[in-house]
Design a protein around this motif. Structure first.
Motif, PDB file in Angstrom:
ATOM      1  N   GLY A  16      21.513  16.063 -10.363  1.00 57.80           N
ATOM      2  CA  GLY A  16      22.312  14.510 -10.469  1.00 57.80           C
ATOM      3  C   GLY A  16      21.854  13.370  -9.661  1.00 57.80           C
ATOM      4  O   GLY A  16      21.951  12.177 -10.065  1.00 57.80           O
ATOM      5  N   ALA A  17      21.349  13.736  -8.468  1.00 59.59           N
ATOM      6  CA  ALA A  17      20.899  12.812  -7.591  1.00 59.59           C
ATOM      7  C   ALA A  17      19.538  12.019  -8.439  1.00 59.59           C
ATOM      8  O   ALA A  17      19.283  10.821  -8.186  1.00 59.59           O
ATOM      9  CB  ALA A  17      20.500  13.208  -6.182  1.00 59.59           C
ATOM     10  N   LEU A  18      18.575  12.888  -8.881  1.00 60.76           N
ATOM     11  CA  LEU A  18      17.667  12.291  -9.591  1.00 60.76           C
ATOM     12  C   LEU A  18      17.813  11.512 -10.724  1.00 60.76           C
ATOM     13  O   LEU A  18      17.205  10.542 -10.910  1.00 60.76           O
ATOM     14  CB  LEU A  18      16.611  13.501  -9.994  1.00 60.76           C
ATOM     15  N   ALA A  19      19.051  12.008 -11.413  1.00 59.15           N
ATOM     16  CA  ALA A  19      19.576  11.162 -12.550  1.00 59.15           C
ATOM     17  C   ALA A  19      19.830   9.874 -12.269  1.00 59.15           C
ATOM     18  O   ALA A  19      19.893   8.816 -12.861  1.00 59.15           O
ATOM     19  CB  ALA A  19      20.237  11.718 -13.351  1.00 59.15           C
ATOM     20  N   ARG A  20      20.175   9.589 -10.689  1.00 58.16           N
ATOM     21  CA  ARG A  20      20.461   8.278 -10.402  1.00 58.16           C
ATOM     22  C   ARG A  20      19.244   7.353  -9.890  1.00 58.16           C
ATOM     23  O   ARG A  20      19.489   6.254  -9.636  1.00 58.16           O
ATOM     24  CB  ARG A  20      21.750   8.203  -9.478  1.00 58.16           C
ATOM     25  N   ARG A  21      18.340   8.106 -10.093  1.00 61.02           N
ATOM     26  CA  ARG A  21      16.980   7.368  -9.481  1.00 61.02           C
ATOM     27  C   ARG A  21      16.387   6.306 -10.786  1.00 61.02           C
ATOM     28  O   ARG A  21      15.629   7.073 -11.752  1.00 61.02           O
ATOM     29  CB  ARG A  21      16.033   8.585  -8.815  1.00 61.02           C
ATOM     30  N   PRO A  22      16.256   5.436 -10.682  1.00 62.21           N
ATOM     31  CA  PRO A  22      15.724   4.468 -11.816  1.00 62.21           C
ATOM     32  C   PRO A  22      14.513   5.055 -12.238  1.00 62.21           C
ATOM     33  O   PRO A  22      14.091   5.057 -13.456  1.00 62.21           O
ATOM     34  CB  PRO A  22      15.691   3.088 -11.317  1.00 62.21           C
ATOM     35  N   GLN A  23      13.323   5.404 -11.237  1.00 58.13           N
ATOM     36  CA  GLN A  23      11.862   5.849 -11.647  1.00 58.13           C
ATOM     37  C   GLN A  23      11.937   7.062 -12.442  1.00 58.13           C
ATOM     38  O   GLN A  23      10.883   7.445 -12.817  1.00 58.13           O
ATOM     39  CB  GLN A  23      11.213   5.932 -10.388  1.00 58.13           C
ATOM     40  N   GLN A  24      13.029   8.060 -12.148  1.00 59.95           N
ATOM     41  CA  GLN A  24      12.878   9.219 -12.888  1.00 59.95           C
ATOM     42  C   GLN A  24      13.129   9.421 -14.266  1.00 59.95           C
ATOM     43  O   GLN A  24      13.939   8.952 -14.877  1.00 59.95           O
ATOM     44  CB  GLN A  24      14.221  10.102 -12.205  1.00 59.95           C
ATOM     45  N   GLU A  25      12.078  10.008 -14.941  1.00 57.90           N
ATOM     46  CA  GLU A  25      12.198  10.206 -16.414  1.00 57.90           C
ATOM     47  C   GLU A  25      13.285  11.133 -16.591  1.00 57.90           C
ATOM     48  O   GLU A  25      13.382  12.304 -15.952  1.00 57.90           O
ATOM     49  CB  GLU A  25      10.710  10.821 -16.940  1.00 57.90           C
ATOM     50  N   PRO A  26      14.188  10.960 -17.623  1.00 52.42           N
ATOM     51  CA  PRO A  26      15.129  11.782 -17.769  1.00 52.42           C
ATOM     52  C   PRO A  26      14.742  13.314 -18.408  1.00 52.42           C
ATOM     53  O   PRO A  26      15.433  14.166 -18.338  1.00 52.42           O
ATOM     54  CB  PRO A  26      16.032  11.059 -18.838  1.00 52.42           C
ATOM     55  N   ALA A  27      13.742  13.300 -19.408  1.00 52.38           N
ATOM     56  CA  ALA A  27      13.602  14.549 -20.148  1.00 52.38           C
ATOM     57  C   ALA A  27      13.255  15.741 -19.243  1.00 52.38           C
ATOM     58  O   ALA A  27      13.771  16.758 -19.332  1.00 52.38           O
ATOM     59  CB  ALA A  27      12.087  14.437 -20.993  1.00 52.38           C
ATOM     60  N   PRO A  28      12.504  15.596 -18.059  1.00 49.74           N
ATOM     61  CA  PRO A  28      12.331  16.925 -17.274  1.00 49.74           C
ATOM     62  C   PRO A  28      13.832  17.263 -16.546  1.00 49.74           C
ATOM     63  O   PRO A  28      13.891  18.179 -16.316  1.00 49.74           O
ATOM     64  CB  PRO A  28      11.425  16.473 -16.068  1.00 49.74           C
ATOM     65  N   LEU A  29      14.452  16.254 -16.459  1.00 45.91           N
ATOM     66  CA  LEU A  29      15.996  16.830 -15.767  1.00 45.91           C
ATOM     67  C   LEU A  29      16.626  17.790 -16.840  1.00 45.91           C
ATOM     68  O   LEU A  29      17.159  18.565 -16.694  1.00 45.91           O
ATOM     69  CB  LEU A  29      16.861  15.621 -15.384  1.00 45.91           C
ATOM     70  N   PHE A  30      16.761  17.176 -18.133  1.00 41.77           N
ATOM     71  CA  PHE A  30      17.179  17.998 -19.118  1.00 41.77           C
ATOM     72  C   PHE A  30      16.626  19.301 -19.443  1.00 41.77           C
ATOM     73  O   PHE A  30      17.352  20.352 -19.568  1.00 41.77           O
ATOM     74  CB  PHE A  30      17.128  17.154 -20.671  1.00 41.77           C
ATOM     75  N   GLU A  31      15.308  19.542 -19.527  1.00 39.98           N
ATOM     76  CA  GLU A  31      14.516  20.593 -19.391  1.00 39.98           C
ATOM     77  C   GLU A  31      14.992  21.664 -18.422  1.00 39.98           C
ATOM     78  O   GLU A  31      15.299  22.791 -18.741  1.00 39.98           O
ATOM     79  CB  GLU A  31      13.175  20.366 -19.757  1.00 39.98           C
ATOM     80  N   LEU A  32      15.127  21.161 -17.066  1.00 37.67           N
ATOM     81  CA  LEU A  32      15.399  22.259 -16.061  1.00 37.67           C
ATOM     82  C   LEU A  32      16.719  22.663 -16.170  1.00 37.67           C
ATOM     83  O   LEU A  32      17.221  23.607 -15.771  1.00 37.67           O
ATOM     84  CB  LEU A  32      14.792  21.371 -14.900  1.00 37.67           C
ATOM     85  N   ALA A  33      17.865  21.618 -16.480  1.00 38.51           N
ATOM     86  CA  ALA A  33      19.201  22.150 -16.426  1.00 38.51           C
ATOM     87  C   ALA A  33      19.188  23.285 -17.537  1.00 38.51           C
ATOM     88  O   ALA A  33      19.967  24.348 -17.429  1.00 38.51           O
ATOM     89  CB  ALA A  33      20.041  21.097 -16.848  1.00 38.51           C
ATOM     90  N   VAL A  34      18.560  23.030 -18.927  1.00 40.03           N
ATOM     91  CA  VAL A  34      18.654  23.912 -19.896  1.00 40.03           C
ATOM     92  C   VAL A  34      17.895  25.170 -19.499  1.00 40.03           C
ATOM     93  O   VAL A  34      18.579  26.398 -19.771  1.00 40.03           O
ATOM     94  CB  VAL A  34      17.939  23.186 -21.298  1.00 40.03           C
ATOM     95  N   ALA A  35      16.896  25.087 -18.924  1.00 40.46           N
ATOM     96  CA  ALA A  35      16.252  26.256 -18.414  1.00 40.46           C
ATOM     97  C   ALA A  35      16.982  27.195 -17.438  1.00 40.46           C
ATOM     98  O   ALA A  35      16.906  28.303 -17.530  1.00 40.46           O
ATOM     99  CB  ALA A  35      14.751  26.075 -17.704  1.00 40.46           C
ATOM    100  N   ARG A  36      17.750  26.363 -16.867  1.00 37.12           N
ATOM    101  CA  ARG A  36      18.439  27.118 -15.810  1.00 37.12           C
ATOM    102  C   ARG A  36      19.745  27.887 -16.718  1.00 37.12           C
ATOM    103  O   ARG A  36      20.078  29.116 -16.199  1.00 37.12           O
ATOM    104  CB  ARG A  36      19.164  26.448 -14.867  1.00 37.12           C
ATOM    105  N   LEU A  37      20.524  27.305 -17.431  1.00 37.90           N
ATOM    106  CA  LEU A  37      21.473  27.600 -18.230  1.00 37.90           C
ATOM    107  C   LEU A  37      20.930  28.930 -19.196  1.00 37.90           C
ATOM    108  O   LEU A  37      21.726  29.906 -19.089  1.00 37.90           O
ATOM    109  CB  LEU A  37      22.147  26.657 -19.108  1.00 37.90           C
ATOM    110  N   LEU A  38      19.923  28.962 -19.623  1.00 33.86           N
ATOM    111  CA  LEU A  38      19.392  29.864 -20.760  1.00 33.86           C
ATOM    112  C   LEU A  38      18.838  31.019 -20.005  1.00 33.86           C
ATOM    113  O   LEU A  38      18.449  32.093 -20.736  1.00 33.86           O
ATOM    114  CB  LEU A  38      18.481  29.055 -21.788  1.00 33.86           C
ATOM    115  N   ALA A  39      18.568  30.901 -18.695  1.00 30.94           N
ATOM    116  CA  ALA A  39      17.782  32.038 -17.873  1.00 30.94           C
ATOM    117  C   ALA A  39      18.657  33.151 -17.881  1.00 30.94           C
ATOM    118  O   ALA A  39      19.894  33.203 -18.040  1.00 30.94           O
ATOM    119  CB  ALA A  39      17.458  31.713 -16.785  1.00 30.94           C
ATOM    120  N   GLY A  40      18.030  34.307 -18.184  1.00 37.97           N
ATOM    121  CA  GLY A  40      18.649  35.711 -18.246  1.00 37.97           C
ATOM    122  C   GLY A  40      19.725  35.907 -16.793  1.00 37.97           C
ATOM    123  O   GLY A  40      18.783  35.780 -16.002  1.00 37.97           O
ATOM    124  N   THR A  41      20.647  36.434 -16.567  1.00 37.19           N
ATOM    125  CA  THR A  41      21.297  36.748 -15.568  1.00 37.19           C
ATOM    126  C   THR A  41      22.627  37.677 -15.897  1.00 37.19           C
ATOM    127  O   THR A  41      22.828  37.836 -16.855  1.00 37.19           O
ATOM    128  CB  THR A  41      21.901  35.310 -15.004  1.00 37.19           C
TER     129      THR A  41
END
Length: 271
Positions: free
Chosen positions: A133-158
């Protein structure tokens, strides 16, 4: 000298030279402490107060030390590193190597407990979401890696079903990304294709923890996309998702895969 004697509870601006360096070293040690009073009630609050007053070199040093904690054997150290990095991002600093360390840790963390009676708050999933969320507020940050990492966390086996509103924290991070003004409609909904594909692999029987966690995250995200997202401090009007209608429809369609009775189109389109 014993670390207790070097701990400084005042403002970092009161220190200089060797005393300032020693205080920062003790802060890093305390942020990895298994004692929740030392780590959570003490060191993290101190980090929040001190980080805005550090110079760029000191924030860089602290960020490097936090990134190094992602390999620490103690889950409490790994889980508190992203919280401190989020405050460094808020202060205006970020490095690619910190992202690489975080991205290498977050989806693979196996200890997803919210609260432990000995360690106190662990909350790795929630704390990682706060950094997203903090990175999402950073203008220089590309959004795609943020989406990808959030999805990877959600879909990881646990085996851990979120029990301390970790799903809400991840949803809030996703909503923060979706509020970015330059986001395209395709970027706003494209990340859900991976989630939909995972949902379609479902079979009769008990719902896997990852699926339950993801469903509840998307349901909260639907509410935030519909109603808006408050600022971290809660003041001012809520931020609006940049492509609200497209996001609502895509979330509904994705949730319809795992929600009997839910139409895949919005209610307005069904009337």
């Amino acid at each position: 000298m014993d670390d207790t004697l070097r701990r400084h509870d005042g403002d970092i601006g009161e220190l200089s030279g060797a005393a300032r360096t020693a205080a920062l070293e003790v802060l890093v040690a305390d942020l990895g402490s298994p004692d929740p009073v030392v780590r959570d009630e003490g060191a993290y609050g101190t980090a929040v107060r001190w980080i805005p007053g550090l110079d760029a070199a000191e924030r860089g040093w602290l960020g490097d030390r936090m990134a190094g904690l992602f390999d620490d054997p103690g889950v409490q150290a790994r889980a508190f590193a992203p919280l401190v990095l989020a405050r460094i991002v808020d202060a205006g600093d970020w490095r690619q190597e910190w992202w690489e360390a975080f991205a290498g840790w977050y989806p693979g963390e196996t200890d997803l407990r919210g609260y432990d009676p000995v360690l106190g708050w662990v909350h790795a999933a929630a704390h990682g979401a706060d950094l997203l969320g903090a990175l999402a507020r950073r203008p220089q940050q590309e959004p795609a890696p943020l989406f990808e990492l959030a999805v990877a966390r959600l879909l990881a086996g646990t085996e851990q079903v979120f029990d301390a509103q970790e799903d809400d924290r991840i949803a809030r991070a996703l909503a923060r990304i979706l509020c970015r003004p330059g986001l395209s409609a395709g970027e706003s909904v494209g990340w859900l294709e991976t989630v939909a594909a995972a949902f379609r692999t479902g079979e009769p029987g008990p719902v896997p923890p990852w699926a339950s966690n993801t469903m509840r995250t998307l349901r909260t995200l639907y509410l935030l996309a519909d109603r808006g997202l408050l600022t971290p401090t809660g003041d001012g009007p809520p931020s609006a998702v940049t492509h609200r209608e497209a996001v609502l429809d895509a979330l509904a369609a994705t949730l319809a895969i795992v929600t009997p009775g839910l139409p895949s189109l919005s209610g307005r389109d069904q009337l």
